[in-house]
Design an enzyme around this catalytic site. Sequence first.
Site, PDB file in Angstrom:
ATOM      1  CG  ASN A 109       6.834   2.976  -4.995  1.00  0.00           C
ATOM      2  OD1 ASN A 109       7.756   3.291  -4.853  1.00  0.00           O
ATOM      3  ND2 ASN A 109       6.706   1.941  -6.155  1.00  0.00           N
ATOM      4  CG  ASN A 132       6.315  -1.768  -9.524  1.00  0.00           C
ATOM      5  OD1 ASN A 132       6.597  -2.513 -10.542  1.00  0.00           O
ATOM      6  ND2 ASN A 132       5.544  -2.150  -8.776  1.00  0.00           N
ATOM      7  CB  SER A 241       3.233  -6.754  -2.345  1.00  0.00           C
ATOM      8  OG  SER A 241       4.024  -6.393  -1.255  1.00  0.00           O
ATOM      9  CB  THR A 242       6.737  -5.420  -5.756  1.00  0.00           C
ATOM     10  OG1 THR A 242       6.049  -5.835  -6.953  1.00  0.00           O
ATOM     11  CG2 THR A 242       8.129  -5.072  -6.161  1.00  0.00           C
ATOM     12  N   GLY A 243       7.071  -5.373  -2.539  1.00  0.00           N
ATOM     13  CA  GLY A 243       7.539  -5.165  -1.544  1.00  0.00           C
ATOM     14  C   GLY A 243       8.112  -6.089  -0.445  1.00  0.00           C
ATOM     15  CD1 TRP A 263      -0.465   4.633   5.342  1.00  0.00           C
ATOM     16  CD2 TRP A 263       0.543   3.556   7.289  1.00  0.00           C
ATOM     17  NE1 TRP A 263      -1.228   4.919   6.479  1.00  0.00           N
ATOM     18  CE2 TRP A 263      -0.785   4.157   7.638  1.00  0.00           C
ATOM     19  CE3 TRP A 263       1.426   3.077   7.921  1.00  0.00           C
ATOM     20  CZ2 TRP A 263      -1.121   4.291   8.876  1.00  0.00           C
ATOM     21  CZ3 TRP A 263       0.926   2.772   9.355  1.00  0.00           C
ATOM     22  CH2 TRP A 263      -0.215   3.546   9.903  1.00  0.00           C
ATOM     23  CG  HIS A 293      -0.681  -7.615  -3.991  1.00  0.00           C
ATOM     24  ND1 HIS A 293       0.138  -8.648  -4.080  1.00  0.00           N
ATOM     25  CD2 HIS A 293      -0.482  -6.719  -4.970  1.00  0.00           C
ATOM     26  CE1 HIS A 293       0.911  -8.435  -5.270  1.00  0.00           C
ATOM     27  NE2 HIS A 293       0.622  -7.265  -5.546  1.00  0.00           N
TER      28      HIS A 293
HETATM   29  N1  CTP Z   1       3.443  -0.368  -0.654  1.00  0.00           N
HETATM   30  C1  CTP Z   1       2.756  -0.033   0.586  1.00  0.00           C
HETATM   31  N2  CTP Z   1       1.726   0.857   0.634  1.00  0.00           N
HETATM   32  C2  CTP Z   1       1.264   1.573  -0.338  1.00  0.00           C
HETATM   33  C3  CTP Z   1       1.985   1.189  -1.793  1.00  0.00           C
HETATM   34  C4  CTP Z   1       2.730   0.371  -1.704  1.00  0.00           C
HETATM   35  O1  CTP Z   1       3.225  -0.714   1.598  1.00  0.00           O
HETATM   36  N3  CTP Z   1       0.458   2.550  -0.287  1.00  0.00           N
HETATM   37  C5  CTP Z   1       4.420  -1.229  -0.660  1.00  0.00           C
HETATM   38  C6  CTP Z   1       3.878  -2.743  -1.463  1.00  0.00           C
HETATM   39  O2  CTP Z   1       4.615  -3.689  -0.741  1.00  0.00           O
HETATM   40  C7  CTP Z   1       4.187  -2.643  -2.685  1.00  0.00           C
HETATM   41  C8  CTP Z   1       5.430  -1.826  -2.798  1.00  0.00           C
HETATM   42  O3  CTP Z   1       5.313  -1.023  -1.823  1.00  0.00           O
HETATM   43  O4  CTP Z   1       4.541  -3.842  -3.185  1.00  0.00           O
HETATM   44  C9  CTP Z   1       5.819  -1.209  -4.099  1.00  0.00           C
HETATM   45  O5  CTP Z   1       4.463  -0.115  -4.443  1.00  0.00           O
HETATM   46  P1  CTP Z   1       3.882  -0.411  -6.055  1.00  0.00           P
HETATM   47  O6  CTP Z   1       4.980  -0.198  -6.745  1.00  0.00           O
HETATM   48  O7  CTP Z   1       2.526   0.419  -5.706  1.00  0.00           O
HETATM   49  O8  CTP Z   1       3.294  -1.828  -5.912  1.00  0.00           O
HETATM   50  P2  CTP Z   1       2.008  -2.361  -7.217  1.00  0.00           P
HETATM   51  O9  CTP Z   1       2.633  -2.145  -8.160  1.00  0.00           O
HETATM   52  O10 CTP Z   1       0.869  -1.635  -6.316  1.00  0.00           O
HETATM   53  O11 CTP Z   1       2.142  -3.851  -6.550  1.00  0.00           O
HETATM   54  P3  CTP Z   1       2.996  -5.148  -6.869  1.00  0.00           P
HETATM   55  O12 CTP Z   1       4.233  -4.602  -7.646  1.00  0.00           O
HETATM   56  O13 CTP Z   1       3.224  -5.667  -5.474  1.00  0.00           O
HETATM   57  O14 CTP Z   1       2.067  -5.929  -7.480  1.00  0.00           O
END
Ligand code: CTP
Length: 319
Positions: A109, A132, A241-243, A263, A293
Site C-alpha cells: 500500500n 487491508n 507484515s501483511t505484505g 516502499w 514490523h
Molecule cells: N508496505 C510497504 N511500504 C509502505 C506501506 C506498506 O512496503 N509504505 C507493504 C507492507 O508489506 C505492508 C503492506 O504493504 O504490510 C500493506 O500495507 P498496509 O495495509 O499499510 O499494512 P499495515 O496495516 O501498515 O501493516 P500490517 O497489515 O502489515 O500490520
Amino acid sequence: EGELCLSRSLVNSSDKIIRKAGSSIFQHSVEGWKINSSLVLEIRKNILRFLDAERDVSVVKSSFKPGDVIHYVLDRRRTLNISQDLHSLLPEVSPMKNRRFKTCAVVGNSGILLDSECGKEIDSHNFVIRCNLAPVVEFAADVGTKSDFITMNPSVVQRAFGGFRNESDREKFVRRLSMLNDSVLWIPAFMVKGGEKHVEWVNALILKNKLKVRTAYPSLRLIHAVRGYWLTNKVPIKRPSTGLLMYTLATRFCDEIHLYGFWPFPKDLNGKAVKYHYYDDLKYRYFSNASPHRMPLEFKTLNVLHNRGALKLTTGKCV
Ligand code: CTP
C-alpha cells in the site's frame, strides 16, 4: 542452500544503512530482470518445510465447533469464543486448494504507487493479492482494480469505515465488499485481542447482505511458521507484515511473483516525499521500535530476492 545470503552484519546494520537516502543497495533494475525458476522452486520447497499455504491460509469448518474457545496467537493469555456467525463463514475447504497461477501480483500500500501508471500491468497478472481492503477505483490507473485475494486487519473497520458508527459507514463497507464478488477476503481474526467486535460486525454484515465474498481466517500457526522460515534464513523479523506474509503464501501458488507498492521509506531515491499509504494520510514511523514490523529489513530482503530473480519488485513507473 536456499539461504538468502544476507550476511549477519548486513542484517544488523540494515536499519542504519537504509537511513542513508538513496543508498545504492536499494536500487534494483527492472530492465533485464529475469526469473530464476530453479531458485523459485527451491524457495517454495523450503517454505513448505514451515507451512503449507494451501492449508494454513485458512482454518476450515471442521477445525472448530461454535462455542469453542481459542487462545489468541500473539496473546496467549486471552481467549476468543468461536461464534455461530464466525463458524458459518469458515470455508469447508481451503479457498486456495489446487489453485495455481503463472503470474501473480502482490500489491502493498505504499504511496510509491501514485503516478506509477502500474494499473494495467497489475491487472494483467493471473492472480492479484491486495492488502487491508485498500481502495482501488479512484486510483485504478496506478493500482488497477482486479482483486482476487484481499486481506483485512480488523482495525480497518475503525481506520477506514468509521467503526461502523452510522449507516453510511456500513453501506460503504458493503459496497466495497460487493465489488469483490467471490474473491477471497482474508481476515486475521485470531492474532490479538481488540478487534473481535469488528470481526463480528463484519461477519454479520456479510451474512445479512448475502455477500458472495469467500471469507478466510488464517490458521493459528501461520504467523509463527512464516516468522520461523525467515528467521532460519537469517532475517530476524519480529512480526511479518501483511505484505511479506502474502509473498510467503504466494510462493505456493504462483510461478512468478511481482510485487508493487512496497516502499517503506519516507522518500524516494530522488529525495521526493512518499506517502505511507497511496490512499490516505496515515503517518508511520518506519524505524520506530514501537512498531511490530521491520518493514525496511523486509524490503531489503525482498530486494535481494529481486536481484537473484526469485521475484520482481517494481518501485518505479510501469510505462
Ligand atoms: N508496505 C510497504 N511500504 C509502505 C506501506 C506498506 O512496503 N509504505 C507493504 C507492507 O508489506 C505492508 C503492506 O504493504 O504490510 C500493506 O500495507 P498496509 O495495509 O499499510 O499494512 P499495515 O496495516 O501498515 O501493516 P500490517 O497489515 O502489515 O500490520
